[in-house]
Scaffold this motif. Sequence first.
Motif, PDB file in Angstrom:
ATOM      1  N   SER A   9       0.806  -1.220   0.000  1.00 22.14           N
ATOM      2  CA  SER A   9       0.000   0.000   0.000  1.00 22.14           C
ATOM      3  C   SER A   9       0.837   1.268   0.000  1.00 22.14           C
ATOM      4  O   SER A   9       0.319   2.359  -0.243  1.00 22.14           O
ATOM      5  CB  SER A   9      -0.919   0.029   1.225  1.00 22.14           C
ATOM      6  N   GLY A  10       2.123   1.148   0.324  1.00 22.22           N
ATOM      7  CA  GLY A  10       2.957   2.334   0.497  1.00 22.22           C
ATOM      8  C   GLY A  10       2.941   2.888   1.905  1.00 22.22           C
ATOM      9  O   GLY A  10       3.701   3.812   2.207  1.00 22.22           O
ATOM     10  N   LEU A  11       2.077   2.355   2.767  1.00 24.03           N
ATOM     11  CA  LEU A  11       2.108   2.732   4.182  1.00 24.03           C
ATOM     12  C   LEU A  11       3.257   1.956   4.816  1.00 24.03           C
ATOM     13  O   LEU A  11       3.069   0.934   5.480  1.00 24.03           O
ATOM     14  CB  LEU A  11       0.785   2.400   4.872  1.00 24.03           C
ATOM     15  N   SER A  12       4.450   2.428   4.561  1.00 27.13           N
ATOM     16  CA  SER A  12       5.618   1.653   4.942  1.00 27.13           C
ATOM     17  C   SER A  12       6.849   2.542   5.009  1.00 27.13           C
ATOM     18  O   SER A  12       7.043   3.417   4.163  1.00 27.13           O
ATOM     19  CB  SER A  12       5.863   0.532   3.913  1.00 27.13           C
ATOM     20  N   ARG A  13       7.679   2.288   5.991  1.00 29.27           N
ATOM     21  CA  ARG A  13       8.989   2.934   6.056  1.00 29.27           C
ATOM     22  C   ARG A  13      10.030   2.132   5.274  1.00 29.27           C
ATOM     23  O   ARG A  13      11.122   2.619   5.017  1.00 29.27           O
ATOM     24  CB  ARG A  13       9.457   3.047   7.513  1.00 29.27           C
ATOM     25  N   ARG A  14       9.667   0.889   4.887  1.00 28.95           N
ATOM     26  CA  ARG A  14      10.651  -0.013   4.300  1.00 28.95           C
ATOM     27  C   ARG A  14      10.469  -0.249   2.800  1.00 28.95           C
ATOM     28  O   ARG A  14      11.406  -0.676   2.128  1.00 28.95           O
ATOM     29  CB  ARG A  14      10.608  -1.366   5.017  1.00 28.95           C
ATOM     30  N   GLU A  15       9.274  -0.030   2.273  1.00 31.03           N
ATOM     31  CA  GLU A  15       9.044  -0.357   0.869  1.00 31.03           C
ATOM     32  C   GLU A  15       9.936   0.489  -0.049  1.00 31.03           C
ATOM     33  O   GLU A  15      10.153   1.678   0.203  1.00 31.03           O
ATOM     34  CB  GLU A  15       7.575  -0.183   0.501  1.00 31.03           C
ATOM     35  N   ARG A  16      10.412  -0.139  -1.108  1.00 28.86           N
ATOM     36  CA  ARG A  16      11.294   0.526  -2.054  1.00 28.86           C
ATOM     37  C   ARG A  16      11.010   0.034  -3.474  1.00 28.86           C
ATOM     38  O   ARG A  16      10.632  -1.124  -3.684  1.00 28.86           O
ATOM     39  CB  ARG A  16      12.779   0.235  -1.741  1.00 28.86           C
ATOM     40  N   LEU A  17      11.199   0.930  -4.420  1.00 33.53           N
ATOM     41  CA  LEU A  17      11.237   0.588  -5.833  1.00 33.53           C
ATOM     42  C   LEU A  17      12.007   1.696  -6.533  1.00 33.53           C
ATOM     43  O   LEU A  17      12.434   2.670  -5.908  1.00 33.53           O
ATOM     44  CB  LEU A  17       9.840   0.400  -6.431  1.00 33.53           C
ATOM     45  N   SER A  18      12.212   1.572  -7.822  1.00 37.11           N
ATOM     46  CA  SER A  18      12.837   2.643  -8.587  1.00 37.11           C
ATOM     47  C   SER A  18      11.784   3.347  -9.421  1.00 37.11           C
ATOM     48  O   SER A  18      10.734   2.779  -9.747  1.00 37.11           O
ATOM     49  CB  SER A  18      13.930   2.088  -9.510  1.00 37.11           C
ATOM     50  N   ALA A  19      12.066   4.602  -9.779  1.00 37.10           N
ATOM     51  CA  ALA A  19      11.143   5.342 -10.639  1.00 37.10           C
ATOM     52  C   ALA A  19      10.979   4.623 -11.964  1.00 37.10           C
ATOM     53  O   ALA A  19       9.874   4.579 -12.537  1.00 37.10           O
ATOM     54  CB  ALA A  19      11.666   6.765 -10.855  1.00 37.10           C
TER      55      ALA A  19
END
Length: 463
Positions: A344-354
């Motif tokens: 959901s993006g409610l996260s301090r840890r989630e990552r991806l690249s643009a």
Amino acid sequence: MNKLLLLLAVLATPLYASAPAGFNDDEIALWAAPLEGNAVFESHRGEVAVNPASTMKLLTSWAALNRLGPNFRWQTEFRSSAPLQNGVLQGDLYWLGRGDPRLDSARLTEMLRQLRLRGVRDIAGKLVLDQSAWHGIGTAEGFGGDADRVFTVAPHTHQLNLKVAWLRYHFDAGQPQLTLDPPLPGITLENRLQVGDGASCGDVRRFVNITQQGALLRVSGRLPPACDGAANYVNLLDSDNFAGQAFAALWQQLGGSGPRGLAVATTPPGARSLLQLDSTDTLASVLVDVNKYSNNTMARSVLLTLGAQFPVGGDTFADGERALRGLLAERQLPTAPLVLENGSGLSRRERLSARLLGEVLRDALRGPYGPELAASLPLAGEDGTLKKRLGEVGGSLRLKTGSLDNVRALAGYWQAPSGQRLVLVAIVNSARADKLTAALDAAVAALVTRYQARLAAAAAGGL
């Protein structure tokens, strides 16, 4: 070379830009590409792993649309092993929840009405919540200080009203009154409201003070008569008790008796189905709330539904992630950098690249469900989380927003009046991100302007 190929060649010349005005070089990641072809229009730190905040919902939406289909519906079922005699169910009623993100009081009332029509008048046993559809829901660590906020509500197989109750205000004989919707028998509502002044209401929360002490919900303040019909939501109880108490209250409103208690257990083998209904809303409809209004709980439920529909290892969240990563590999899209905590993006840890997110958006718009994904995005200057932003940009600009401490993000697409579409992603990770929203909007607007100029130049060249 024909004109179309020449046009694509002109548009394919990438601009590896420096940071936009107002940003330090390492504060923003940008990636933009035309829908047609494989070219990149602009990139700045496009391969760097960044926290996407709620733009992560686009990845979850894309995977769900492709694996489940836009017309997917959630199923809710009631079962029992007990005999039904003279309107009395002589034992427990099992409620099999499967995570319908939009299950609300109205839909549950309709289900209970149908149970009554099928002859059930009294539930002599307990209401038993069967939560076996999900095993493992992921986490959202680092939001302990917001535990009472609606945006942090965890997904649940029996998520009624998103675990939100409404305080509804009205006046009777000139005095302010209030009701709780749905009614929750375990909550005592104490009305200390007085009549206030004011020709208009607006946000009713300006006039009321709400405090909760255990099972007591106290509402005080001075309420203007203009607030007759106003409402605000409150986050009460845990998900099990919220669902159980709402069920009991709605059942009794329909003239039913029972149930005698609440439990959580798996439905016994051989229990017969008393009622089975599909959700009112399809996946495509749910994604409108997920993306236009950035609903975290619904987004997490969607990824868990994906895992439940494609079970492999027994952990529902891990199975959802596995299905998403499998789709990336199948479409030959970047699978790194990608870190998922809940989708959901409610996260301090989630990552991806643009770039990863941009390539997913480009794949989505080329696929059969591009219209459904696009329709779920806020339209700049008109609705959702973009209602008051970027309305001055011409053409059709649809962007998912993202906002967390130290993160601001925009991702979606712009369509020129002539029909060409540009996929764009802009993600800010900075300690001063909260002060950079205007600069982010300006960077996106400038990016669109540059692409318009490139299109105009190509057109002027007779391509």
